[in-house]
Scaffold this active site. Structure first.
Site, short mmCIF file in Angstrom:
data_model
loop_
_atom_site.label_atom_id
_atom_site.label_comp_id
_atom_site.label_asym_id
_atom_site.label_seq_id
_atom_site.Cartn_x
_atom_site.Cartn_y
_atom_site.Cartn_z
CG ASP A 1 -2.22 0.73 1.02
OD1 ASP A 1 -2.32 1.49 0.04
OD2 ASP A 1 -3.13 0.59 1.85
CD GLU B 1 -6.91 -0.24 3.24
OE1 GLU B 1 -5.70 -0.36 2.98
OE2 GLU B 1 -7.56 0.78 2.96
CG HIS C 1 -3.56 2.92 5.62
ND1 HIS C 1 -4.89 2.80 5.95
CD2 HIS C 1 -3.43 2.48 4.35
CE1 HIS C 1 -5.54 2.32 4.90
NE2 HIS C 1 -4.68 2.10 3.92
CD GLU D 1 -2.98 5.28 1.75
OE1 GLU D 1 -2.48 4.14 1.62
OE2 GLU D 1 -3.98 5.66 1.10
CG HIS E 1 -2.12 3.60 -2.87
ND1 HIS E 1 -2.81 4.05 -1.77
CD2 HIS E 1 -1.92 4.68 -3.67
CE1 HIS E 1 -3.00 5.35 -1.89
NE2 HIS E 1 -2.49 5.76 -3.04
CG HIS F 1 -8.23 4.95 3.99
ND1 HIS F 1 -6.92 5.35 4.05
CD2 HIS F 1 -8.30 4.07 2.97
CE1 HIS F 1 -6.24 4.75 3.09
NE2 HIS F 1 -7.04 3.97 2.41
ZN LIG Z 1 -4.91 1.31 2.07
#
Ligand SMILES: [Zn+2]
Length: 288
Positions: A26, A152, A122, A28, A78, A134
């Site tokens: 990902d 996630e 994240h 972030e 991502h 998120h």
């Molecule tokens: Zn993510």
């Protein structure tokens, strides 16, 4: 002829002992990614962050091979899922790209893998702290699977467990690592930055973070052991959305019930089936 016959079984045996490693990357939680002008195509700092993303991924790939991997598959996880450039990636790894895939962040993962690594992860939606916290996209307030809130990392862990593959390493900010430990306490974690709130972070020096990712990946892969497949009787999903219209529109699928103006529920017999529906709801129904 005799020489060839004696060598071939040895090579076959050596390959059989090598591990197959899956790396979901990902953005972030990548070392050095600190601003929201870095995380989407077209933004001024985006091209820098896709290089940073490749550097953390490469550290994990190097570590995985050093720890005994003979095959590494990287899944760009991502946004557009077309951030990683093949030419930036360690040439030994294969790369899965593009977001139009049913299993998103874990596309291609199955029971043939020996270990899973999460890079650049994240915090989940609604965390009070954690850079860009998120789950899936901005439309999700919370996802619960069989009564347990999952970000996630949690959702992807349930997929790995479904296939009997251990999550051996996660990298990201300190909140992402903390949340992963709630699912898999023995997973190694490399904290590349400390979240001060949802926007401010204290980053570690890049070279130091990458060195630690590499050595942690090496140890994690070397010591990895397959786990029994964890297949629950069924997967009941409750999704709370930030947008009433998405919840209402989602009831077009007969298995989805509206249980509150912003909340839907559904039950599927397998985790991959549940995951596919979660993904459709957060990604493929436009709130506009
Ligand atoms: Zn993510």
């Amino acid at each position: 002829m005799c020489f060839v016959l004696s060598v071939v079984p040895f090579v076959a045996r050596a390959e059989a002992q090598g591990k197959k490693v899956y790396i979901s990357v990902d953005m972030e939680g990548i070392s050095g990614v600190v601003g929201d002008d870095q995380t989407s195509a077209g933004q001024p700092e985006y091209n820098r962050s896709r290089k940073l993303m490749a550097e953390d991924a490469n550290a994990a790939i190097r570590g995985a091979f050093a720890g005994g991997a003979t095959e590494v598959v990287v899944n760009d996880s991502h946004g557009s899922q077309r951030n990683l450039l093949p030419e930036d990636l360690d040439p030994r790894a294969r790369l899965i790209s593009h977001s139009f895939k049913r299993h998103g962040m874990v596309e291609g993962l199955d029971q043939t893998f020996d270990a899973v690594i999460f890079v650049g992860y994240h915090a989940k939606a609604d965390s009070p702290r954690g850079l860009f916290a998120h789950t899936g996209s901005g439309v999700v307030k919370d996802v619960q699977v069989n009564g347990r809130s999952a970000g996630e990392g949690g959702l992807n862990t349930l997929m790995a467990q479904w296939y009997g593959v251990p999550v051996v390493l996660i990298t990201g900010d300190d909140v992402a690592i903390e949340q992963q430990k709630e699912w898999t306490p023995t997973t190694r974690g490399v904290i590349v930055k400390r979240a001060i709130n949802m926007r401010a972070v204290e980053s570690r020096p890049l070279a130091e973070a990458r060195r630690e990712i590499e050595s942690a990946a090496k140890e994690a892969v070397a010591s990895s052991r397959k786990i029994p497949r964890d297949q629950q009787a069924s997967y009941k999903v409750r999704m709370q959305l930030r947008n009433f219209t998405i919840a209402e529109v989602a009831t077009a699928f007969s298995e989805i019930q509206l249980v509150a103006p912003d909340t839907v529920e559904f039950t599927r017999p397998t985790m991959p089936e549940a995951y596919r529906i979660v993904r459709v709801l957060y990604r493929f129904i436009s709130p506009d």
